[in-house]
Design an enzyme around this catalytic site. Structure first.
Site, PDB file in Angstrom:
ATOM      1  N   HIS A  55      49.481 -19.867  26.044  1.00  0.00           N
ATOM      2  CA  HIS A  55      48.059 -19.545  26.128  1.00  0.00           C
ATOM      3  C   HIS A  55      47.202 -20.791  25.912  1.00  0.00           C
ATOM      4  O   HIS A  55      46.816 -21.112  24.792  1.00  0.00           O
ATOM      5  CB  HIS A  55      47.743 -18.484  25.062  1.00  0.00           C
ATOM      6  N   HIS A  57      43.827 -23.069  27.615  1.00  0.00           N
ATOM      7  CA  HIS A  57      42.732 -23.166  28.590  1.00  0.00           C
ATOM      8  C   HIS A  57      42.560 -24.642  28.936  1.00  0.00           C
ATOM      9  O   HIS A  57      42.170 -25.434  28.075  1.00  0.00           O
ATOM     10  CB  HIS A  57      41.431 -22.587  28.024  1.00  0.00           C
ATOM     11  N   ARG A  59      40.747 -25.657  31.691  1.00  0.00           N
ATOM     12  CA  ARG A  59      39.368 -25.747  32.200  1.00  0.00           C
ATOM     13  C   ARG A  59      39.198 -26.326  33.604  1.00  0.00           C
ATOM     14  O   ARG A  59      38.099 -26.274  34.150  1.00  0.00           O
ATOM     15  CB  ARG A  59      38.475 -26.555  31.240  1.00  0.00           C
ATOM     16  N   ASN A  89      40.899 -18.400  33.671  1.00  0.00           N
ATOM     17  CA  ASN A  89      39.429 -18.276  33.659  1.00  0.00           C
ATOM     18  C   ASN A  89      38.754 -19.620  33.919  1.00  0.00           C
ATOM     19  O   ASN A  89      37.927 -20.096  33.155  1.00  0.00           O
ATOM     20  CB  ASN A  89      38.926 -17.623  32.366  1.00  0.00           C
ATOM     21  N   ASP A 307      45.836 -20.502  22.187  1.00  0.00           N
ATOM     22  CA  ASP A 307      44.500 -20.161  22.710  1.00  0.00           C
ATOM     23  C   ASP A 307      43.581 -21.382  22.623  1.00  0.00           C
ATOM     24  O   ASP A 307      42.388 -21.263  22.305  1.00  0.00           O
ATOM     25  CB  ASP A 307      43.876 -18.957  21.992  1.00  0.00           C
ATOM     26  N   PRO A 325      32.810 -18.541  22.619  1.00  0.00           N
ATOM     27  CA  PRO A 325      33.913 -18.408  21.666  1.00  0.00           C
ATOM     28  C   PRO A 325      35.077 -19.324  22.031  1.00  0.00           C
ATOM     29  O   PRO A 325      35.337 -19.547  23.210  1.00  0.00           O
ATOM     30  CB  PRO A 325      34.320 -16.931  21.812  1.00  0.00           C
TER      31      PRO A 325
HETATM   32  O1  DOR Z   1      37.835 -17.532  22.030  1.00  0.00           O
HETATM   33  C1  DOR Z   1      38.198 -17.411  23.180  1.00  0.00           C
HETATM   34  N1  DOR Z   1      37.969 -18.368  24.093  1.00  0.00           N
HETATM   35  N2  DOR Z   1      38.821 -16.295  23.553  1.00  0.00           N
HETATM   36  C2  DOR Z   1      39.089 -16.023  24.838  1.00  0.00           C
HETATM   37  O2  DOR Z   1      39.619 -14.975  25.098  1.00  0.00           O
HETATM   38  C3  DOR Z   1      38.717 -16.960  25.889  1.00  0.00           C
HETATM   39  C4  DOR Z   1      38.578 -18.322  25.375  1.00  0.00           C
HETATM   40  C5  DOR Z   1      37.863 -19.251  26.324  1.00  0.00           C
HETATM   41  O3  DOR Z   1      38.171 -19.260  27.510  1.00  0.00           O
HETATM   42  O4  DOR Z   1      37.021 -20.025  25.854  1.00  0.00           O
HETATM   43 ZN    ZN Z   2      41.780 -14.121  25.115  1.00  0.00          ZN
END
Ligand code: DOR
Ligand code: ZN
Length: 439
Positions: A55, A57, A59, A89, A307, A325
């Site tokens: 998990h 990101h 970007r 995402n 995450d 977040p």
């Molecule tokens: O805190 C988070 N940030 N939770 C998520 O589910 C997405 C993530 C984000 O893409 O910044």
């Molecule tokens: Zn998430």
């Protein structure tokens, strides 16, 4: 042929021995006349299989002011990772073969970790129409994990179809468990801290009800469900029930991850009103934190996932209610796991290898990661100095963004070297760019 001798290292923190690597593979020992290209004294270091993050990101495309595949790969390698799963995402979203292949190629070009794009479940993460899951699975990126992370697949019919489709692709659906109807405007864990701060609460039941629902849907479909960033004691109870009491078709499986920040930080962190502590799901009370640690130690939660969520300054350096977040995680994950799980006696280093490497590799179906440190296995290694404490400075991390919740905190151990298929990606805490392009 290249040969590396890693001398006097402690596999899984156990007795010291030598590890021999020939052409990217661990071997029992070198021949008596064999030339050793490189000889590394690893006295005192713990060897683990390269870490795997389900998990992350990264970007790119679309969020390059916060992170790119190259900078995120560097952060991952420095954190001891040899494989990461990049959440979809992005902008455009990773919801088509073209975009997942693009991210996969960027990962190969960076050449520091294996970057596996996660495919979106629905078009544009909109929650309404299934994305081209089969085409993404058939692309060179070979997608086997699908998620709308950041958003929950809230519609039960779409989730059912996604699970059925995933089953036919031998893939897993990773759910961001949040009933959005219950979290409208939510800013922090629903409880006394949020009430005092005047922040709209994010109830534990918004997560737990989706975990329960999805377990039933996956059981009926005979599909594999993975629960992202499990954050409450109640969700652990739901997992236990789902594994023990749900009548399921063959092929059913449910796995879950917990983040380092949910193992260490609590909702009390929001008291400072610093959006660096805003994350989704939110930080929870200490009782949840302790239950998550116990569940990870017992194997009820399968693995740790970061995450890792880099955000540009504008998205974080603002009023709590409008801040995005998420928090950085790749370079601090292993030390936070050491602090919360090894330092407390709840896991030994063999257990860390299980939750940070072996289990995530198994969940994602990776054949060449999370393998034992044994002859014949690919040389994906993380060498950790268990006693080298360091102070976290966001500005010194490899990510473009600097939104670490651990700024100024002392963490107990350091990743010193990382090896991907026999090649050092990190030596002495520094990135080693490959000369020959993709590994
Ligand atoms: O805190 C988070 N940030 N939770 C998520 O589910 C997405 C993530 C984000 O893409 O910044
Ligand atoms: Zn998430």
């Amino acid at each position: 042929m290249t040969t590396t001798l890693i001398r006097n290292v402690r596999p899984y923190g156990e007795d010291a021995t030598d590890l021999s690597v020939r052409d990217g593979v661990l071997v029992g020992a070198f021949g008596p006349d064999e030339t050793i290209d490189e000889d590394l004294d690893a006295t005192g270091l713990v060897a683990l299989p390269g870490l795997v993050d389900l998990h992350t990101h990264l970007r790119e495309p679309g969020g390059e002011e916060a992170e790119t595949v190259a900078t995120g790969s560097a952060a991952a390698a420095l954190g001891g990772y040899t494989a990461v799963f990049a959440m979809p995402n992005t902008n455009p979203a990773q919801d088509s073969p073209v975009v997942v292949e693009h991210v996969w190629r960027l990962g190969r070009e960076a050449g520091l970790v294996d970057v596996h794009p996660v495919g979106a479940v629905t078009v544009g993460l909109g929650g309404e129409r299934l994305a081209e899951m089969g085409m993404m699975a058939a692309s060179p990126a070979g997608v086997r994990m699908f998620s709308d992370d950041g958003r929950c697949v809230n519609d039960p019919l779409i989730m059912r179809r996604a699970l059925e489709y995933a089953r036919s692709l031998d893939a897993v659906v990773a759910q961001h468990a949040e009933d959005h109807r219950l979290t409208v405007g939510a800013q922090a864990h629903e409880g006394p801290v949020a009430a005092r701060l005047g922040l709209t609460g994010w109830p534990a039941s918004a997560e737990e009800s989706i975990v329960a629902r999805d377990a039933m849907l996956a059981a009926a479909a005979g599909a594999r469900l993975h629960v992202c960033h499990l954050s409450t004691a109640g969700s652990v109870g739901v997992l236990r029930w789902a594994r023990g009491h749900v009548a399921a078709r063959d092929g059913f499986g449910v796995s879950a991850e917990v983040t380092p920040h949910h193992l260490l930080l609590t909702d009390a962190a929001a008291e400072d009103y610093d959006p660096v502590h805003k994350v989704n799901p939110p930080l929870r009370p200490e009782a949840d934190t302790l239950a998550l640690r116990r569940a990870l130690a017992d194997g009820e939660i399968d693995c740790v996932a970061t995450d890792h969520a880099p955000h540009a300054v504008e998205a974080k350096d603002c009023e709590w209610s409008v801040a995005r977040p998420g928090m950085l995680g790749l370079q601090t994950a292993l030390p936070v796991v050491a602090l919360t799980m090894v330092g407390t006696g709840m896991l030994d280093w063999r257990g860390v290898a299980r939750v940070c490497s072996e289990a995530p590799a198994r969940i994602a179906g990776l054949a060449d990661q999370g393998r034992p440190l044994a002859p014949g296995e690919p040389a994906n290694l993380t060498l950790v100095d268990p006693d080298a404490a360091w102070t976290v400075r966001g500005a010194e991390l490899a990510s473009i963004a600097d939104n670490t919740p651990y700024e100024g905190m002392d963490l107990p151990c350091s990743v010193v070297h990382t090896m991907l298929r026999g090649r050092w990606t990190v030596r002495d805490g520094r990135i080693q760019q490959s000369e020959g392009g993709p590994s």
